[in-house]
Design a protein around this motif. Sequence first.
Motif, short mmCIF file in Angstrom:
data_model
loop_
_atom_site.label_atom_id
_atom_site.label_comp_id
_atom_site.label_asym_id
_atom_site.label_seq_id
_atom_site.Cartn_x
_atom_site.Cartn_y
_atom_site.Cartn_z
N ASP A 131 0.85 -1.19 0.00
CA ASP A 131 0.00 0.00 0.00
C ASP A 131 0.89 1.24 0.00
N PHE A 132 0.56 2.20 -0.84
CA PHE A 132 1.35 3.42 -0.88
C PHE A 132 0.44 4.62 -1.15
N ASN A 133 1.00 5.81 -0.97
CA ASN A 133 0.21 7.03 -1.13
C ASN A 133 1.06 8.14 -1.75
N PHE A 134 0.45 8.87 -2.66
CA PHE A 134 1.02 10.10 -3.20
C PHE A 134 0.36 11.30 -2.52
N ARG A 135 1.14 12.28 -2.09
CA ARG A 135 0.62 13.61 -1.80
C ARG A 135 1.21 14.51 -2.88
N PHE A 136 0.35 14.99 -3.77
CA PHE A 136 0.87 15.59 -4.99
C PHE A 136 0.43 17.03 -5.17
N SER A 137 1.30 17.77 -5.85
CA SER A 137 1.08 19.19 -6.08
C SER A 137 0.34 19.41 -7.39
N THR A 138 0.10 20.65 -7.70
CA THR A 138 -0.55 20.99 -8.97
C THR A 138 0.39 20.80 -10.16
N GLU A 139 1.65 20.45 -9.89
CA GLU A 139 2.60 20.19 -10.97
C GLU A 139 2.42 18.80 -11.57
N SER A 140 1.69 17.93 -10.90
CA SER A 140 1.46 16.56 -11.40
C SER A 140 -0.02 16.24 -11.35
N SER A 141 -0.45 15.41 -12.30
CA SER A 141 -1.84 14.94 -12.31
C SER A 141 -1.87 13.48 -11.88
N PRO A 142 -3.01 12.99 -11.40
CA PRO A 142 -3.10 11.57 -11.06
C PRO A 142 -2.74 10.67 -12.23
N GLU A 143 -3.16 11.05 -13.42
CA GLU A 143 -2.90 10.23 -14.59
C GLU A 143 -1.41 10.14 -14.88
N GLN A 144 -0.70 11.26 -14.75
CA GLN A 144 0.74 11.26 -14.98
C GLN A 144 1.47 10.38 -13.96
N LEU A 145 1.09 10.50 -12.70
CA LEU A 145 1.74 9.72 -11.65
C LEU A 145 1.48 8.23 -11.83
N GLN A 146 0.26 7.88 -12.18
CA GLN A 146 -0.07 6.47 -12.39
C GLN A 146 0.75 5.89 -13.52
N GLN A 147 0.91 6.63 -14.60
CA GLN A 147 1.68 6.12 -15.73
C GLN A 147 3.14 5.96 -15.37
N ARG A 148 3.69 6.87 -14.60
CA ARG A 148 5.09 6.76 -14.21
C ARG A 148 5.32 5.54 -13.31
N VAL A 149 4.36 5.23 -12.46
CA VAL A 149 4.48 4.01 -11.63
C VAL A 149 4.47 2.78 -12.53
N ARG A 150 3.54 2.74 -13.48
CA ARG A 150 3.48 1.58 -14.39
C ARG A 150 4.77 1.44 -15.19
N ASP A 151 5.32 2.56 -15.65
CA ASP A 151 6.57 2.51 -16.41
C ASP A 151 7.71 1.98 -15.56
N THR A 152 7.76 2.38 -14.31
CA THR A 152 8.82 1.90 -13.41
C THR A 152 8.71 0.40 -13.19
N LEU A 153 7.51 -0.07 -12.95
CA LEU A 153 7.31 -1.50 -12.74
C LEU A 153 7.72 -2.30 -13.97
N LEU A 154 7.37 -1.77 -15.15
CA LEU A 154 7.72 -2.47 -16.39
C LEU A 154 9.22 -2.53 -16.59
N ARG A 155 9.93 -1.46 -16.24
CA ARG A 155 11.39 -1.46 -16.37
C ARG A 155 12.04 -2.54 -15.52
N HIS A 156 11.34 -2.94 -14.46
CA HIS A 156 11.88 -3.98 -13.57
C HIS A 156 11.24 -5.34 -13.83
N GLY A 157 10.72 -5.51 -15.03
CA GLY A 157 10.24 -6.82 -15.45
C GLY A 157 8.87 -7.19 -14.95
N LEU A 158 8.11 -6.24 -14.46
CA LEU A 158 6.77 -6.53 -13.94
C LEU A 158 5.73 -6.01 -14.92
#
Length: 390
Positions: A261-288
Amino acid sequence: MTPTLRLSEELIARPSVTPSDEGCQTLIADRLRALGFVCESLDSGPEHFRVRNLWAHFSSDLSAKNPKLVFAGHTDVVPTGPLGDWTSDPFVPTHRDGKLYGRGASDMKTSLAAMVVACEEFLAAHPRPAIDIAFLLTSDEEGPATDGTVVVCNELKRRGERLDWCIVGEPTSVERTGDMIKNGRRGSMSGKLTVLGIQGHIAYPHLARNPIHLAAPALAELAGTEWDAGNAYFPPTSWQVSNIHGGTGASNVIPGQVVIDFNFRFSTESSPEQLQQRVRDTLLRHGLAEGSGYTLEWTVSGRPFLTAPGTLVHAVQNAIQAETGLQTELSTTGGTSDGRFIAQVCEQVIEMGPPNATIHKVDECVAVHDIEPLKNIYRRVLENLAQAAA
């Protein structure tokens, strides 16, 4: 005893542990009706978790399109915890050493009392102001927040109601009432990541697939990621793990999955959609790969909002300086509030209330000398906005 202190005590004496209201809104509505407010109950939720919501509106001229100031807040309080830990009964308003003790004293029944009395004084002096005034109250701020302010805001949006300014009475001050106000809040988004493996005997790791080992490199990268740099109003977006659960309880079994379980506290510089995609990209880079390697559930509990200096901020800053001599600090720190819902239907939202050092704690209290200045600040804001609108 001032009218503000008396009403504060009357509200504290009602054990309105979320989602209960225990008549707080009825008490306030009776005071507002006497001033000419039209009061409407917009209750929501199932019978076993019924949430009380109050929308009250005052206009001296229904034919005019006056700008509207909304006072917003909540009548519910968090549970007390063990009563034996309290020095005095949390629902018996008690004075000690110049402080008023009781659950809700700071968060936020004093603010509600100050708002009501401020309106009483303002309308006595200005019976036909150039602004409309409204109250939006709920008993679901300290709970799930699914049947409270968000329901009222959705209804107001459906009706086409225009809200120009809103003051949420959250306890935002640090040392003295008025030394800090919130002109925005970060967004909050949670994720539940389940990394899939293959359970097996720990002595034969080649026959199993350890999901904890698979997740660890990706978690390390996520923990070290700079999501954004923040801006003049917001600190950088943060990502934090809140819980990791894996294993069968036996020391010789490789688990079949691990849940993070994890949580983002995010500013107006990022959107939920952008953060979600970056998490997915990171997981994929590590073979997931999503689906075969992991599942991920997202919950966006609030988007960030920001009120830049303008009519409302200036009105509040000037009121605080005139009453206390303080140059208030603008801040967006802290957790989420119902301001995140109101900001969807109101362009200018700020939070301002008493010091917050004891909120949600045993022996919650507010300094008595902070109460009247709070009421006076709210009244001065009304005067400032009415003058600006005239």
